[in-house]
Design an enzyme around this catalytic site. Structure first.
Site, short mmCIF file in Angstrom:
data_model
loop_
_atom_site.label_atom_id
_atom_site.label_comp_id
_atom_site.label_asym_id
_atom_site.label_seq_id
_atom_site.Cartn_x
_atom_site.Cartn_y
_atom_site.Cartn_z
N CYS A 17 0.84 -1.19 0.00
CA CYS A 17 0.00 0.00 0.00
C CYS A 17 0.88 1.25 0.00
CB CYS A 17 -0.89 0.02 1.23
SG CYS A 17 0.11 -0.05 2.72
N CYS A 20 3.14 1.67 2.95
CA CYS A 20 4.39 0.90 2.91
C CYS A 20 5.46 1.70 2.19
CB CYS A 20 4.21 -0.41 2.14
SG CYS A 20 2.91 -1.45 2.74
N ASP A 442 -3.72 16.75 -51.59
CA ASP A 442 -4.94 17.28 -50.98
C ASP A 442 -4.56 18.68 -50.52
OD1 ASP A 442 -7.34 17.61 -49.85
OD2 ASP A 442 -6.97 16.35 -48.10
N ASP A 642 -3.09 14.66 -45.08
CA ASP A 642 -2.66 14.81 -43.70
C ASP A 642 -2.92 13.54 -42.89
OD1 ASP A 642 -5.35 14.90 -43.31
OD2 ASP A 642 -5.44 17.03 -42.86
N ASP A 646 -8.22 11.71 -44.76
CA ASP A 646 -8.17 11.16 -46.12
C ASP A 646 -7.56 9.77 -46.15
OD1 ASP A 646 -5.80 12.29 -45.43
OD2 ASP A 646 -5.97 13.93 -46.87
#
Lengths: 755, 125
Positions: A17, A20, A442, A642, A646
């Protein structure tokens, strides 16, 4: 005097935990000599900074044990870089051994050769006892065979048991046959004499072949390590530690493996960024050339993404860790390059088919050579001639040249590509890029920036700088992308400055309003102004119509209830686009543009960058169809996009090139990913593919021609016509040079540089 | 043609035939992968002058883990290529190298050494 602090990492056992962890941490911190301790519950590791002259690692372990927990010995680290280092050490050892084996073989061959030459002088030969001489040669040859050449025989035997035959099989059978024949001639010369055959020995042949093949292997290994140099330098880019800021504000160097998501890391001037993250405070510019090939440093402000392995310049900043280990951009690049190097180009297929059957086929040819020479040569010389040609055929055949032709070129070129920010997914993409005759761009995000920028600002009869300042003050509070463009423009005009802004309100779909320095300021579309009862002057209305005619978005600014200025906003063309497109056209490639814009805007952009053919008003869903239409014209199409919206078009194209801005690696649909966001990457990719495929073709041509010519000549096919026979020693020299030639040709790609 | 010539001719042709049969037409060692409780199909392969076993059968759609143990230092086997899966890996001598794959399509996929001399295949069913 105190020594410099050292850092050690312990693997802690038994922590269940958070308390500890803090217990262990306390126990460690209280140990005299420990300056700092950080315990991580999730990784079960403690990082301890200590003064080596005051405390030993053993005492630190004891402190953990005293706290009630165990310390496990650290497991060997198996990060990619460490594995590579392991392999490198192994290879370096193998290389040293190989050189030693070559040195022994070469040294002994230099003694064996002149001794064997004695036979050429009958006068000299009468004075020495041939039998003793042969035994001396045998003794000298044994170390060459058993030490230097041992690997050939072991490998051939191992291969044989697997029904696999490789180059070693050929060398083992060839030299083995020459040696066994010589051994028989040495031990039982009488048997040969009785049959009218001179008991000649071929120890010089055996030793020289082994020495030459080993020389070839030494050269080959040396060249081969250079093919992966780029890959190694990629791995070597990674930082070793990161300076983590703990919640308490203390700073501590932590090994990279222990870095966690959400940690805050400090980067000081001149330091490497440890991993990927987002800047939280400070600012600087960072050199990202190692990842993107972009030579100019990139400005980093809070909110900006930074990447592991990039180099901070002069500023200092903190960032929050968002990615570690295999998720980082560097790790992805390394993985991609590794995968590309493992791929096979379609062009290699024939060579693959040939090399699969190569060695057994050569063995059969050698056996037939032996039989034919034995049957056709005069009885007194038929056995030595059959043997010599049998050995020559086995030795000259070089499957390595075939096998090395493509992979070595791919290794060099993928590494070289990564250096330039061009990531090649596989050999097939590279081969396709070589065939490309049409590049489809594009428009948005490739030719243009992909984000709006202010192109026009008019404020007739006003203090323009002041109006801009007012507008920017309002827009600074807005989150609209157009607002960001206005702020950027104002800052570029150094019309920044702080102004008091009150009563900011965003008007959905129209714009924004606020009171700046006591004046009511409106900025937005025409509807905003008319809704607020602001009238537009005839002059401004005319200017607005002009801007609209250029397909720009128009922002209207009103100050104190009067229309004051207009801003034209548009996606701007990258500075580099026109030059890159020109270069592509110079390579003989037709550049075509597609865009969702109307044909008027499309024509304008196309003219601006020198593109002759374009598709306008293409809906996102029709992008792939546009690629198909071009392919239907018989073109091999490279699609540049990009990579985000696309993907189908990238996949449809013969080769897809994704322009990532270094942030989002959309490598899935694309054959080639460009890390740098400008079109020069497309030029680099195509030039690199052309050079690589040309190199591969040269390699394959050489390898085929070498074997197709070499094997028949070694078999003695030219003997009836020209009286030529190939000495097995010459064959060994040719064979050693052939694979080295292919490698050297591939290494020429290292000089690739796109200007 | 004397006795020696007949002997050499017959012996040579027989040997050539034997070589062709041994390397090309004899049956190979085939092994089907064993699926572990977690559903991973694991196969251990020894690399020593070749791959044993050299034909590995796996089911498609389930992860495959190939554990290559290279039991030699001979440089021929130092690289492993699986072109259909984009794998190029250096195999350190006397160590096990794990290769993980997810075969999606049925078919026969070759794996070879760096120069394509040593061969094995993964048969996806």
């Amino acid at each position: 005097m105190s020594a410099t602090p050292e850092t050690t990492t312990l693997d802690i056992e038994g922590m269940t935990c958070a308390s500890c962890a803090s217990f262990v941490e306390r126990s460690l911190s209280r140990t005299p000599g420990v300056q700092n301790a950080l315990v991580n519950l999730a990784t079960e590791k403690a990082t301890v900074q200590y003064l080596p002259d005051q405390v030993t690692p053993a005492a630190i372990k004891e402190a953990v044990v005293k706290a009630g927990y165990g310390v496990t010995e650290r497991a060997p680290d198996t990060s990619a870089a460490d594995r590579q280092a392991d392999l490198d050490a192994q290879k370096a050892r193998a290389y040293r051994q190989l050189k030693r084996r070559f040195a022994v073989a070469a040294g002994l061959a230099l003694v064996i050769m002149p001794l064997s030459m004695l036979m050429l002088w009958p006068a000299l030969l009468e004075r020495v006892n041939v039998s003793w001489l042969n035994y001396a040669l045998l003794l000298l040859t044994l170390p060459v065979l058993l030490y230097s050449g041992r690997e050939f025989y072991v490998s051939a035997w191992n291969g044989l048991r697997h029904r696999a035959a490789n180059m070693d099989t050929l060398i083992a059978v060839g030299t083995g046959a020459a040696f066994l024949y010589s051994l028989a001639a040495t031990v039982v010369p009488g048997y040969f004499h009785r049959r009218g055959i001179m008991p000649e020995v071929y120890y010089d042949t055996t030793a020289t072949i082994i020495a030459l093949i080993l020389l070839g292997k030494v050269l080959e290994l040396r060249a081969k390590t250079q093919t992966s140099a780029a890959m190694k330098s990629l791995l070597g880019l990674q930082a070793k530690t990161a300076r983590v800021v703990r919640p308490g504000g203390q700073e501590m160097d932590v090994p990279l493996a222990q870095l966690q998501l959400g940690d805050t890391v400090v980067v000081r001037p001149g330091e490497k960024v440890a991993t990927d993250g987002v800047v939280t405070e400070g600012h600087s510019s960072v050199n990202e050339a190692m990842l993107t090939g972009e030579s100019l440093p990139v400005e980093k402000l809070p909110g900006a993404a930074v990447f592991g392995a990039t180099l901070n310049t002069t500023g200092s900043f903190r960032f929050r860790v968002t990615k570690v280990g295999a998720d980082t951009l560097l790790a992805q690049i390394v993985k991609l390059v590794e995968e590309a190097q493992g791929s096979r180009a379609p062009i290699q297929r024939l060579a693959d088919k040939v090399s699969a059957v190569f060695v057994p086929t050569v063995v059969v040819i050698a056996i037939l050579t032996f039989v034919l020479w034995f049957d056709l040569a005069p009885e007194s010389t038929r056995l030595p001639l059959a043997l010599v040609n049998f050995v020559a055929v086995l030795i000259i055949a070089c499957p390595c040249a075939l096998g090395l032709a493509t992979p070595t070129a791919m290794m060099v070129s993928t590494g070289k590509g990564a250096e330039h920010g061009v990531l090649i997914r596989n050999a097939e993409a590279l081969e396709k890029a070589y065939q490309v005759d049409t590049v489809l761009l594009d428009k948005t995000g490739t030719i243009t920036q992909g984000e709006p920028a202010v192109t026009d600002f008019v404020a007739p009869g006003q203090n323009a700088a002041h109006v801009l300042q007012l507008a920017a003050a309002v827009e600074r509070h807005s989150e609209h992308p157009l607002a960001a463009a206005v702020v950027r423009h104002a800052e570029a005009q150094s019309a920044g400055g702080s102004m008091s802004v009150t009563g900011f309100r965003a008007v959905e779909g129209k714009g924004a309003a606020a009171t700046v320095e006591g004046q009511a300021v409106l900025i937005g579309n025409r509807r905003l102004l008319s809704d607020e009862g602001v009238l537009l002057s005839a002059e401004l209305a005319a200017l607005a119509d002009q801007l609209l005619a250029q397909a720009k978005t128009v922002l209207y600014v009103a100050v104190a209830g009067r229309a004051a200025a207009l801003l034209g906003v548009a996606d701007t063309v990258r500075d580099t686009s026109a030059a890159a497109i020109k270069k592509l056209q110079a390579l003989g490639i037709e550049v075509v543009m597609m865009t969702g814009d109307n044909s008027q805007t499309a024509a304008q952009v196309a003219a601006q960058v020198g593109i002759g053919r374009y598709f306008a008003e293409v809906l996102p869903a029709d992008k792939a169809a546009t690629v198909k239409a071009l392919q239907a014209e018989g073109r091999t199409v490279a699609m540049v996009g990009d990579g985000i919206n696309d993907a189908p078009a990238l996949a449809q194209a013969d080769v897809g090139l994704a322009i990532g801005s270094g942030t989002d690696v959309a490598m899935q649909a694309a054959g080639i990913t460009l890390m740098r966001s400008d079109l020069h990457g497309v030029v680099t990719a195509i030039e690199l593919s052309r050079q690589t495929i040309r190199t591969i073709k040269q390699n394959l041509f050489f390898a085929f021609v070498y074997n197709i010519l070499g094997i028949p000549i070694a078999a003695g096919l030219l003997y009836p016509v020209l009286g030529w026979l190939l000495s097995p020693m010459l064959a060994a020299g040719a064979m050693a040079l052939s694979s080295v030639s292919v490698l050297t040709n591939s290494l020429r790609l290292r000089a690739f540089d796109n200007h | 043609m004397d006795a020696a010539e007949i002997l050499v001719t017959v012996g040579g042709l027989a040997l050539a035939g034997l070589v062709l049969w041994y390397f090309f037409f004899s049956t190979r060692q085939t092994v089907a992968a064993a699926a572990s409780p977690s559903g991973v199909q694991e196969v251990a392969i020894t690399v020593k002058g070749g791959y044993s076993p050299d034909v590995i059968e796996v089911e498609r759609g389930k992860p495959v883990q190939l554990n290559f143990y290279r039991a030699e230092e001979n440089s021929c086997s130092e690289e492993l290529l699986m072109p259909d899966f984009g794998v190029r890996r250096d195999l350190p001598a006397f160590q096990t190298t794990q290769i993980e794959l997810l075969p999606q399509q049925p078919g026969r996929f070759d794996f070879t050494c760096g120069m394509g001399m040593l061969r094995g295949s993964l048969v996806v069913k």
